[in-house]
Structures are given as C-alpha cells and as structure tokens.
Design a protein around this motif. Structure first.
Motif, PDB file in Angstrom:
ATOM      1  N   SER A  95       0.827  -1.209   0.000  1.00  0.00           N
ATOM      2  CA  SER A  95       0.000   0.000   0.000  1.00  0.00           C
ATOM      3  C   SER A  95       0.860   1.256   0.000  1.00  0.00           C
ATOM      4  N   GLY A 161      -2.460   4.300   7.208  1.00  0.00           N
ATOM      5  CA  GLY A 161      -3.170   4.713   6.001  1.00  0.00           C
ATOM      6  C   GLY A 161      -3.321   3.612   4.965  1.00  0.00           C
ATOM      7  N   GLU A 163      -5.326   1.273   2.877  1.00  0.00           N
ATOM      8  CA  GLU A 163      -6.742   1.233   2.497  1.00  0.00           C
ATOM      9  C   GLU A 163      -7.132  -0.151   2.016  1.00  0.00           C
ATOM     10  N   ARG A 164      -8.353  -0.560   2.376  1.00  0.00           N
ATOM     11  CA  ARG A 164      -8.863  -1.818   1.833  1.00  0.00           C
ATOM     12  C   ARG A 164      -9.482  -1.559   0.466  1.00  0.00           C
ATOM     13  N   GLU A 166     -11.856  -0.870  -2.609  1.00  0.00           N
ATOM     14  CA  GLU A 166     -12.948   0.095  -2.613  1.00  0.00           C
ATOM     15  C   GLU A 166     -14.302  -0.520  -2.263  1.00  0.00           C
ATOM     16  N   GLY A 169     -15.435  -0.868   1.262  1.00  0.00           N
ATOM     17  CA  GLY A 169     -15.081   0.320   2.014  1.00  0.00           C
ATOM     18  C   GLY A 169     -15.964   0.585   3.228  1.00  0.00           C
ATOM     19  N   TRP A 242      -6.639  -4.350   7.204  1.00  0.00           N
ATOM     20  CA  TRP A 242      -7.699  -3.642   6.478  1.00  0.00           C
ATOM     21  C   TRP A 242      -8.724  -3.055   7.440  1.00  0.00           C
ATOM     22  N   HIS A 245      -6.421  -0.158   9.300  1.00  0.00           N
ATOM     23  CA  HIS A 245      -5.621   0.642   8.366  1.00  0.00           C
ATOM     24  C   HIS A 245      -4.213   0.906   8.889  1.00  0.00           C
TER      25      HIS A 245
END
Lengths: 365, 288
Positions: A95, A161, A163-164, A166, A169, A242, A245
C-alpha cells in the motif's frame, strides 16, 4: 494403563456416535450464532459494536489457526502473531509503495507463505516445549525485523493509512467480509481436521514414533499442518490491517501471541467454538474492561491462570464435559446397573479430555 | 575495524554480555533440567529483581544489600508460584509452561504499576567506578566485575552439582525422579528449591544487569528470548551448555552490533537455526 489410553483414543478418533452428536450440537450452536451475526447490523447497533465484533471475529480467525495446530497436532505455537504481522506488513508495504489493493493481497500472501515456511522448517523437527520455544524465537525475530528494518517497515511508527479495496469500504460491508472469512476459515480447518490428514496429524500428536514406524513422514505432516495454519493466520493478519488501516511492531509482539494462546486455552483447545469464545472474552477485556480498570493485563493473566488450574478444557470443553456428565448420570439412573462412563474416575484418560496439553504431559511420563 | 584495541573492547563487551546471559540462562536451564519446565516467567523474575535491586540500591547506596534484597523478594515470589500454582499441575508439561506465562503477564503488569514505565538503571554510586587502563585501552571495571561474578557463580554451581549431597540428589532427580523419591527424599521440595534457586539467579542477573542495560517494560520478553536462544544452542538442562551458549551469543552479539548494527538482532538467530537443523537437542543436550 497405556493400553486403556490407546483404546479410548481409538474410539474417539474413528468417530464414536457420541462425538458425532457433540459435533452436531456444535454446528447447531454455530449456526444460531451465525444467524445472530448476520442480522446484527439490522438490530440498530452502533458502528462501535460492529467494529468490536469485527475485531473479535478477526481475533477468532487467528485463534482458530492456533487452535488447529494445538488441537490436532499438539503443537502449541507462541509465534502466530508474527505470521499475521508478516502478512499485514506485506499488505502495508504494498500500500505504501502505491500498489493497488489487489497487489496487497499478493504481497500479504507471499509474506505469509514465506514466514510460515521459515517457522515450519525450523520447528518441524521439534515437538512440545521445544516447538513452543522455536516458534517464540521466530516470532520475536519478526518483531525485531518490524522494529529495526525501518526503511521497509517504518520502524516504531509502523505503516498507517493502508486502504482496503474500494468495494468493501463501508464498515458494515467489511463486517460481512470478516464474518465470511471467519466462517470459511473455521469450515476449512474443520474439514481438514476431520480428513485423513487430520487423523494422521492426531496420530502423530499421540505417538510420533508409532506413526513414524508406520511409514508416515512425520515432518512433512507437521510442516503441512503449519502451512495450513499459517495461511489462515495470514488471512487474519490481512483482515486486521484492512480493519485498522495500520500495522506496527506490537502486532508481532510476544504479548499478542500470548493473547492468542490465552484465547485458545480459555475457549477450549481442539473445540470448534473455543477460539470464538476465547477471542470474545480477551477482546472484550482488552477493549471494554480496559477503559474502567488500569490493570487489565493482570486480570487477563489471572483469568488465564485460573482456567489452566481449574478448567483445563476451557469454556467450550468444560461445558461439553458438564453436559456429558449430566447425561451419564441420567442414563445410569434410568438403567442400572450400567457400565461406568468411560474414564470418569481417571480424568487423564477420558475421551473428552482431548486437549493437546494432556497428551504432551503424558508423553513425558 | 580490526585494530587490536577495538577487538579487545568488543571481546570484553561480548564476554560481559555473555556473563549476564549466563546468569539468566543457567537458572532457566537448571529448572528445565530437573523439572522439565521452561519457566516463561524467568524474564519477569529478572525484571522484578532488577527493579527491586535498583530501588534498594538507590535507597541504601550498597550493591550487596540491593542484590540480597532482590534475591529475597524474587525467591519469595518464586516460592509462592511453585507452591501455590505449579504444584497443582506437576508432571503435565504444557499446563506448567502456560501457567508460568500467566505469571509472567501478571508480574510484568504489576511491575509497570509499581515502578512506572521509565527505564531504570543502577545509580552510578553503587557501580564500581573507574576503568581498567592499558595504554590506549580502557574498559570499565564494573563490566569486568560482572564477568568475574558470572565465572564465580558458574564454578560454584558446578561444584555444588558435582561435589555435594544436594547436587547428587538433584543429578539423581534429573535421571530418575521415582527412584530418588523411593529413597526417602521429598522430590517435591527439591523441585521447589530448584525453582527458587533458578529465580534467585535471575534476580542476581536483574540487579547486576541493571548496571549494564536498563530495566523497562518489555525487558522481560527480551531477556527471556536471549536466554532461550542460549539454552537452545547449549542444550536444555546443561549448565556447561548454558556457559558455552552465553559466551557464543555474547560475542556474536557484540561484534554484530559493532560491524553490522542494522542486522545485530538477527545474528543471534543464525547459530540457533544452524544448531536446530544439525543438532535439535543443542550442543550439550541429551536426546529427549
């Protein structure tokens, strides 16, 4: 004495009806819990509760992977948090380097397999206490890597930070993802545990030398079991990163691994529901009790000590035992004279005492 | 990198760290040898001993008093742990170990409550002042004292084990517990004694070690890890193995820290992995 142990174990391993009934009851309970879990977001609970339940489910997935090794293989791992952390760091690194979430999965899986292989290769020649120590050492190695290799891992600050993907989400969709992953992991471990592979594994747990002389490659089985367990642990690590984060060295720490053992023992080694019960207790103590009591690690430690002293089979195991004893009493009341229920007087040979630690205790004597 | 002064310094660093490791690992290995328990609370005993040693040393300004106080406190703790908890699960390997994990949890958390989270060190006043000077070469006396102390304790342990009746009882207990109890010796109290002696060694290590490295939350896991690596390499249950393993790990660690600081943490695992691959029972270990 040893003959009796062998007999009762044989009965258990090859599926006496009693065992089937217990498994059925477990599955029923699990089904009921699943229904509750599925409707939970519609019951008007807050996001905090959903998040807390997600945390419990992720911890339970991780605990289930430890439980699989301990229950079937008699291998108590004190380093599983390290595998989960390796997976989380894989995703975190991907990521941070700007890969898309799909690649996070690839890196997480790669790290998981690599870490599990290292653990497995180093520990497959060992058993019992030695296994525990080797996994502990490798776990601390991963902790050290996370801490000192700061160019990759961000050192003490970790990586934030992350992010999983989209589509998962929103928090309640993610909750369902976590739930599905937990159910899938439990199902996979259950199926593997009841396959011929699982039976061989239990054979190795009970008598390594016998299985070796029967021509089983004991080390390959142990390595295989570790890889399966490690993969599930890696899945949990990915879900955790996830969820929050964020990943930091403490996620690989020995405290975390100890918490996993606490969960497994609390719930009951080798039981289907044990990891979930244990994870729920530990996570609740950690998250809810900790806001009221400063010394919650002491409380957790004391609970752990008490369970080992007085309820070795854990909560799920002890409940099962209690039901059995009640039924045995009822049966003997209906049809005297009945044969004594197997091994009631000698706890070390009762079939329901199929916890890993007791087998290992016996190996030494 | 290879100047004689530098090399000598690193060798002494390695030996003094190895000496500290020996104080730790010998207790762990003795307890394992007789009782077959890997005492996961050993690091917590070290931590407790260190904190109490620092507090008493600061109050009294006397290292000997501090060491005695820390031995007493840790020995009482260990005695209670053995008699109140471990006796209930005697002979069941895994519950014994797991119990000590729980104990470690509790001790570490209570230490945090009582002594706070700041790193603590022995006050300078109780440390042996000055340094050994040979030309360009200087080395603190305190660290040389640690090496000497570890050698003295190691020799004492070896003598007690081989020359005294208590040692004979313990050695016999390692080989055959039933026979030794059949001979009228209460093996339970031998176990208790051994557990307390092992904890006392950790307490000495904690107090003396607080003069070399800080005592702070988390140290219990770190020292336990080093001690485990040492006894895996040396062979569980062998004091000689603990001595060899300590010196080996101490030297490797010192040179790794000097030459490749980023990787220092991992270099101690390389010998462990090699030993595990080629001799799973350790260099001096007997087959289980």
């Amino acid at each position: 004495m040893s003959n009796r142990i062998v007999e009762t174990r044989t009965v258990r391993t090859f599926g006496a009806p009693r065992r089937d009934r217990v498994q059925l009851m477990n599955l029923g309970l699990l089904g009921a819990l699943l229904v509750v879990a599925i409707v939970l977001p519609y019951l008007g609970v807050t996001g905090f509760v959903i998040s807390l339940v997600s945390t419990i489910l992720i911890a339970a997935t991780l605990a289930a992977s430890v439980n699989f090794l301990a229950g079937n293989g008699g291998m108590v791992s004190l380093g599983h948090a390290g595998i989960a952390a390796a997976s989380a760091y894989g995703a975190g690194w991907a990521s941070r380097e700007g890969f898309d979430p799909g690649m996070q999965v690839v890196f997480a899986l790669g790290m998981t397999l690599a870490a599990s292989l290292v653990y497995g290769l180093l520990s497959m020649r060992t058993s019992g206490i030695y296994f525990l120590m080797v996994t502990l050492a490798v776990g601390m190695l991963i902790y050290g890597l996370a801490f000192r290799l700061s160019s990759v891992t961000g050192g003490e600050n970790g990586i934030s930070g992350i992010e999983r993907p989209e589509w998962m989400g929103s928090y309640w969709i993610y909750y369902y993802v976590v739930l599905a992953a937990f159910v899938a992991a439990t199902a996979i471990l259950y199926v593997v545990g009841n396959s011929p592979f699982g039976a061989s594994l239990r054979g190795i747990r009970d008598s390594e030398s016998r299985m070796r002389s029967l021509g089983y490659s004991v080390r390959s089985y142990k390595l295989g079991a570790f890889m399966i367990s490690g993969t599930i642990a890696g899945l949990a690590g990915l879900l955790a990163v996830w969820h929050t984060h964020f990943v930091s060295p403490s996620s690989a720490g020995v405290d975390r691994s100890v918490h996993l053992i606490v969960m497994v023992i609390l719930g009951g080694v080798g039981t289907l529901l044990g990891p979930l019960i244990g994870a729920a207790i530990v996570v609740l103590v950690e998250n809810v009790l900790s806001s009221h009591v400063d010394r919650w690690p002491t409380i957790l430690g004391l609970i752990f000590i008490l369970v080992i002293l007085f309820a070795r089979a854990g909560i799920a195991g002890s409940t099962r035992k209690l039901f059995r004893r009640l039924r045995a009493r009822r049966e003997s009341a209906v049809s005297p004279p009945s044969p004594p229920p197997p091994g009631r007087s000698d706890t070390s040979v009762t079939p329901e005492n199929n916890t890993a630690e007791q087998h290992q205790g016996k190996d030494l004597q | 990198m290879f100047e004689p002064v530098f090399l000598a310094q690193q060798v002494l660093n390695g030996l003094s760290f190895g000496a500290l490791l020996f104080l730790l690992a010998s207790g762990l290995t003795l307890v394992f040898g007789l009782m077959r328990i890997v005492n996961m609370a050993h690091g917590a005993f070290y931590m407790l001993g260190g904190y109490i040693g620092v507090v008493i040393a600061t109050l009294t300004g006397n290292l000997l008093v501090a060491v005695i106080a820390s031995i007493a406190a840790v020995a009482i703790t260990a005695f209670l742990v053995e008699v109140v908890l471990l006796r209930f699960v005697r002979g069941q390997e895994m519950p014994e170990v797991l119990l000590t994990i729980g104990v470690s949890f509790v001790i570490a958390d209570l230490c945090l409550a009582f002594f706070g989270g700041d790193p603590q060190n022995l006050p300078n006043s109780v440390r042996i002042p000055g340094a050994l000077m040979i030309g360009d070469f200087a080395y603190p006396w305190y660290r040389i004292f640690v090496i000497g102390l570890a050698i003295a304790i190691g020799v004492a342990l070896a003598l007690v084990q081989t020359r005294t009746r208590v040692g004979a009882v313990v050695r016999a207990g390692v080989d055959d517990r039933e026979i030794i109890s059949a001979m009228g010796i209460n093996i339970r109290w031998v176990f208790t004694g051994m557990f307390v002696v092992g904890a006392a060694l950790a307490a000495i290590g904690g107090t003396i070690g607080a003069g070399m490295q800080s005592i702070l939350p988390g140290v219990q896991n770190e020292v336990l890890l080093y001690a485990l690596v040492v006894i895996i390499i040396g062979g569980l249950g062998s004091v000689a193995g603990a001595a060899v393993g300590s010196v080996l790990i101490g030297l490797i660690d010192a040179f790794a820290k000097a030459w490749i600081p980023e990787l220092a943490y991992f270099t101690i695992f390389l010998p462990m992995a090699l030993v595990l691959v080629f001799r799973p029972t350790g260099l001096f270990g007997k087959a289980a």
